[in-house]
Design a protein around this motif. Structure first.
Motif: not given
Length: 364
Positions: A272-273, A276
């Motif tokens: 995730t970043c 997202t």
């Protein structure tokens, strides 16, 4: 993957444990051990079947007493894979296990009794065509060797194992594989690399008492990964303080990562970043759960960004990438379906996955 950078597989003699080939040119074999009460036939058989379904080709079970030994024939008659009896101290249990049809023993000849008792176990193993694994852990090294080596060092473990193997060789028995296990990753690696240069027996590799699911998986991946990269290891177990059925999955991921074998789909998912905009973790876990039922060797991608997803995972056979209230499903980097509504993405993807699997099945 056939990497010329990776050292070649260590050459060994080949053994036959039931219908499973070990060593030589045979693939690395995944195994595990039940944690049920062996006296409980139904529970033990159910776990053996679950382990086999998860990818184990061999299963070991503890035989603690006569009641456990009495259950072995019934268990063996229902097992889909060859079985190995784990025996300590009582040679009669080893003989009973072989007479019940089990194809292998895990023993330490030094603690099974005197010379006459070792003779009886070896005679039974010869008569039943069984394989014996000589297993030495850092905690089972003889006191004399501990004193001479200053503790359970890798050299002490190797000397202990080879001493036990000689007891079998003196009786004309060579259907043997060896294990050296320590809870120390460094000691485990050093011990196996030292042993690998001193014999041609197949080696069963593992890090013992590795720990809980995450910690144990990491320690096992490092220790077994290093050994396998150097061509060492013919059977393996990932030992976890967890449901044993989780062990073969970790083992197969280690083999897959090294290009030494694959079982079922490979799941590729991005971390995730800040880009997202979907519940990526839950989505990836749901896809992973569905893939547990799939045996086809496909690559599946779950990506958190619609813009980059198909491009970063273009080699995937099928994948999905999600964004705010939308998503795309792609094959080999090409979008095949656009989906509106975040809640619709998973059901739509599973439909496309089923379609892909049906296509694969028709071409077989």
């Amino acid at each position: 993957m056939n990497s010329s950078f990776r050292p070649p597989r260590r050459p060994t003699r080949q053994l036959q444990l039931g219908g499973v080939r070990i060593g030589g040119t045979a693939p690395v074999v995944v195994q595990s051990m039940t944690n049920t009460d062996t006296r409980n036939v139904a529970a033990t058989v159910a776990q053996i079947q679950a382990l086999a379904a998860a990818g184990c080709s061999l299963v070991r079970l503890a035989v603690l007493d006569e009641a456990a030994a009495a259950a072995l024939a019934d268990i063996r008659s229902q097992s889909p894979v060859p079985l190995i009896a784990d025996i300590h101290f009582d040679h009669r249990l080893a003989i009973r296990a072989l007479e019940s049809g089990l194809e292998g023993l895990r023993i330490n000849p030094g603690n099974i009794g005197g010379r006459d008792k070792v003779d009886r176990v070896v005679d039974a193993a010869k008569a039943h065509g069984a394989v014996i694994r000589v297993g030495v852990n850092s905690g089972s090294v003889e006191k004399e060797l501990l004193a001479r080596h200053g503790g359970p060092s890798p050299a002490a473990m190797v000397e202990s194992a080879l001493g036990h193997v000689r007891m079998l060789e003196e009786r004309g028995f060579y259907e043997t594989k060896i294990s050296l296990k320590s809870s120390s990753v460094q000691h485990t690696i050093e011990a196996y690399m030292l042993l690998a240069g001193q014999c041609d027996y197949p080696l069963h590799i593992g890090v013992t008492e590795a720990g809980t699911l995450v910690r144990g998986s990491v320690k096992s991946s490092v220790g077994l990964g290093v050994l396998l990269w150097h061509g060492i290891g013919d059977t393996l177990r990932v030992s976890l303080t967890h449901d044993p059925v989780a062990e073969p999955g970790v083992a197969w991921e280690i083999l897959r990562a090294l290009g030494l074998g694959a079982r079922g789909p490979e799941l590729v998912s991005c971390p995730t970043c800040g880009r997202t905009e979907i519940e990526l973790i839950a989505l990836a876990e749901a896809v992973e759960a569905r893939l547990r039922e799939v045996e086809a060797p496909i690559t599946v991608a779950v990506m958190g960004c619609v813009v980059n997803g198909p491009g970063e995972a273009r080699e995937a056979d099928i994948g999905l990438a999600g964004g705010r209230d939308k998503g795309v499903i792609f094959r080999k980097g090409k979008v095949v379906r656009a989906v509106r509504g975040g809640d619709n993405l998973l059901p739509a993807f599973l439909e496309e996955l089923d379609a892909l699997l049906e296509e694969r099945q028709r071409t077989l």
